[in-house]
Design an enzyme around this catalytic site. Structure first.
Site, PDB file in Angstrom:
ATOM      1  N   LYS A   1     182.123 -14.495  44.297  1.00 48.21           N
ATOM      2  CA  LYS A   1     182.462 -13.059  44.368  1.00 48.21           C
ATOM      3  C   LYS A   1     183.990 -12.913  44.272  1.00 48.21           C
ATOM      4  O   LYS A   1     184.621 -13.660  43.538  1.00 48.21           O
ATOM      5  CB  LYS A   1     181.879 -12.450  45.644  1.00 48.21           C
ATOM      6  CG  LYS A   1     180.397 -12.830  45.797  1.00 48.21           C
ATOM      7  CD  LYS A   1     179.674 -12.109  46.881  1.00 48.21           C
ATOM      8  CE  LYS A   1     178.222 -12.570  46.880  1.00 48.21           C
ATOM      9  NZ  LYS A   1     177.380 -11.845  47.796  1.00 48.21           N
TER      10      LYS A   1
ATOM     11  N   GLU B   1     175.535  -6.405  43.719  1.00 47.97           N
ATOM     12  CA  GLU B   1     176.797  -5.710  44.019  1.00 47.97           C
ATOM     13  C   GLU B   1     177.281  -4.924  42.812  1.00 47.97           C
ATOM     14  O   GLU B   1     177.922  -3.879  42.961  1.00 47.97           O
ATOM     15  CB  GLU B   1     177.837  -6.725  44.516  1.00 47.97           C
ATOM     16  CG  GLU B   1     177.558  -7.118  45.957  1.00 47.97           C
ATOM     17  CD  GLU B   1     177.885  -8.564  46.302  1.00 47.97           C
ATOM     18  OE1 GLU B   1     178.697  -9.186  45.601  1.00 47.97           O
ATOM     19  OE2 GLU B   1     177.306  -9.064  47.291  1.00 47.97           O
TER      20      GLU B   1
ATOM     21  N   ASN C   1     178.293 -18.501  43.829  1.00 48.19           N
ATOM     22  CA  ASN C   1     178.845 -17.197  43.454  1.00 48.19           C
ATOM     23  C   ASN C   1     179.939 -16.853  44.454  1.00 48.19           C
ATOM     24  O   ASN C   1     179.660 -16.452  45.576  1.00 48.19           O
ATOM     25  CB  ASN C   1     177.728 -16.136  43.491  1.00 48.19           C
ATOM     26  CG  ASN C   1     178.266 -14.735  43.254  1.00 48.19           C
ATOM     27  OD1 ASN C   1     179.396 -14.569  42.782  1.00 48.19           O
ATOM     28  ND2 ASN C   1     177.472 -13.727  43.572  1.00 48.19           N
TER      29      ASN C   1
ATOM     30  N   GLY D   1     174.198 -11.732  52.091  1.00 45.20           N
ATOM     31  CA  GLY D   1     175.325 -11.673  53.026  1.00 45.20           C
ATOM     32  C   GLY D   1     174.955 -11.186  54.409  1.00 45.20           C
ATOM     33  O   GLY D   1     175.834 -10.838  55.201  1.00 45.20           O
TER      34      GLY D   1
ATOM     35  N   HIS E   1     174.214  -8.612  39.083  1.00 44.86           N
ATOM     36  CA  HIS E   1     174.201  -8.898  40.528  1.00 44.86           C
ATOM     37  C   HIS E   1     174.060  -7.582  41.285  1.00 44.86           C
ATOM     38  O   HIS E   1     174.550  -6.545  40.835  1.00 44.86           O
ATOM     39  CB  HIS E   1     175.500  -9.619  40.931  1.00 44.86           C
ATOM     40  CG  HIS E   1     175.464 -10.094  42.343  1.00 44.86           C
ATOM     41  ND1 HIS E   1     175.778  -9.267  43.400  1.00 44.86           N
ATOM     42  CD2 HIS E   1     175.113 -11.291  42.877  1.00 44.86           C
ATOM     43  CE1 HIS E   1     175.619  -9.957  44.529  1.00 44.86           C
ATOM     44  NE2 HIS E   1     175.225 -11.181  44.234  1.00 44.86           N
TER      45      HIS E   1
ATOM     46  N   GLU F   1     167.034 -11.947  44.171  1.00 45.21           N
ATOM     47  CA  GLU F   1     167.925 -11.751  45.305  1.00 45.21           C
ATOM     48  C   GLU F   1     167.611 -10.413  45.980  1.00 45.21           C
ATOM     49  O   GLU F   1     168.135  -9.371  45.551  1.00 45.21           O
ATOM     50  CB  GLU F   1     169.382 -11.731  44.847  1.00 45.21           C
ATOM     51  CG  GLU F   1     169.876 -13.024  44.277  1.00 45.21           C
ATOM     52  CD  GLU F   1     171.381 -13.169  44.464  1.00 45.21           C
ATOM     53  OE1 GLU F   1     171.797 -14.167  45.063  1.00 45.21           O
ATOM     54  OE2 GLU F   1     172.129 -12.283  44.042  1.00 45.21           O
TER      55      GLU F   1
ATOM     56  N   SER G   1     171.510 -15.288  51.581  1.00 49.71           N
ATOM     57  CA  SER G   1     171.678 -16.024  52.845  1.00 49.71           C
ATOM     58  C   SER G   1     171.127 -17.455  52.796  1.00 49.71           C
ATOM     59  O   SER G   1     170.590 -17.955  53.777  1.00 49.71           O
ATOM     60  CB  SER G   1     171.057 -15.244  54.011  1.00 49.71           C
ATOM     61  OG  SER G   1     171.720 -13.992  54.171  1.00 49.71           O
TER      62      SER G   1
HETATM   63  P1  PGA Z   1     174.900 -14.816  50.154  1.00 48.12           P
HETATM   64  O1  PGA Z   1     175.111 -14.138  48.711  1.00 48.12           O
HETATM   65  O2  PGA Z   1     174.500 -16.254  49.917  1.00 48.12           O
HETATM   66  O3  PGA Z   1     176.239 -14.717  50.824  1.00 48.12           O
HETATM   67  O4  PGA Z   1     173.839 -14.044  50.861  1.00 48.12           O
HETATM   68  C1  PGA Z   1     174.243 -14.432  47.654  1.00 48.12           C
HETATM   69  C2  PGA Z   1     174.650 -13.655  46.420  1.00 48.12           C
HETATM   70  O5  PGA Z   1     175.126 -12.523  46.541  1.00 48.12           O
HETATM   71  O6  PGA Z   1     174.494 -14.135  45.287  1.00 48.12           O
END
Ligand code: PGA
Length: 255
Positions: free
Chosen positions: A10, A96, A8, A172, A94, A166, A212
């Site tokens: 983003k 976000e 992903n 992140g 997601h 998630e 992460s």
């Molecule tokens: P990350 O993001 O691996 O940077 O923690 C995962 C995601 O948002 O799908």
């Protein structure tokens, strides 16, 4: 169950950067055997991904879509527009989008249905925030988000559906969930799916862990009985680290 590992990106990577990534990742393609690998670029980089991955087993996903087929929805993208570029998967709900863009369970549910109706495989994201976790609400949040998303689906849809657990606090942050927590959440997803559609149908579903994930920790998740893949943000941005992560996942399952 076949592993599914998704990048992903983003809001990262222009078309040129996407082309370079695809070229680099393809060099390691033979090392990904038995794993469904996909990249989810921004909309504007989908044509570059499509061209760059032509003839490859690496698949393409989108990061979002609208639930309507067409209409007066300025700035939105419909499922059929994604299919045109060889997109096979679409990330839906997601965190976000839920937390920064205010996407609701109801919108997520409509999107999941629209994706399936167009032949796209939804990667339905769910998970609790840090404060929900502190209040002991993790299972309740997963139940609410999953139940809403499963509404209106048929048992056979589970064969196409991927659920990504998630936890928002793990995305992140470098603070990945423990393997036990990831297993508890994924097992709960299976239990709920079985309650809705029966145990046999629930077996068709694949559950990813996300938050992460990197090459160093992916093995501990892939070894879990209820987890069969990962949704990866930061560690998917470089072809080299993404490739290392896929290879580590494969190793964990083969052993
Ligand atoms: P990350 O993001 O691996 O940077 O923690 C995962 C995601 O948002 O799908």
């Amino acid at each position: 169950m076949k592993l599914i590992i998704a990048a992903n990106w983003k809001m990262h990577k222009t078309a040129a950067a996407t082309a370079a990534f695809c070229q680099a990742l393809r060099r390691d393609e033979a090392l990904f055997e038995g794993v469904d690998v996909l990249v989810c670029p921004p909309f504007t980089s989908l044509p570059a991904a499509s061209a760059g991955l032509e003839g490859s087993t690496i698949k393409i996903g989108a990061q979002n879509m609208h639930s309507e087929e067409k209409g007066a929805y300025t700035g939105e993208i419909a499922a059929a527009m994604l299919v045109e570029f060889g997109v096979r998967y679409v990330i839906i709900g997601h965190s976000e989008r839920r937390h920064l863009m205010g996407e609701t369970d109801q919108q997520v549910s409509l999107k999941v249905r629209a994706a399936l109706a167009t032949g796209l495989q939804p990667i339905l994201c769910l998970g609790e925030t840090e404060s929900e976790r502190e209040q002991g609400q993790t299972a309740a949040v997963i139940k609410r988000q999953l139940t809403a998303a499963l509404e209106g689906l048929a048992a056979k849809d589970l064969l196409s559906l991927v659920v990504a657990y998630e936890p928002v606090w793990a995305i992140g942050t470098g603070k990945a969930a423990s393997a036990d927590d990831a297993e508890d959440a994924a097992a709960l997803v299976y239990r709920l799916a079985a309650e809705h559609f029966g145990a046999e149908s629930a077996k068709g579903l694949r559950v990813q862990y996300g938050g992460s994930v990197k090459a160093e920790n992916i093995g501990s998740y892939m070894a879990l009985p209820s987890v069969s893949g990962a949704l990866v943000g930061g560690a998917s941005l470089e072809a080299e680290s993404f490739s290392a992560l896929i290879q580590a996942a494969r190793k964990a399952v083969l052993h």
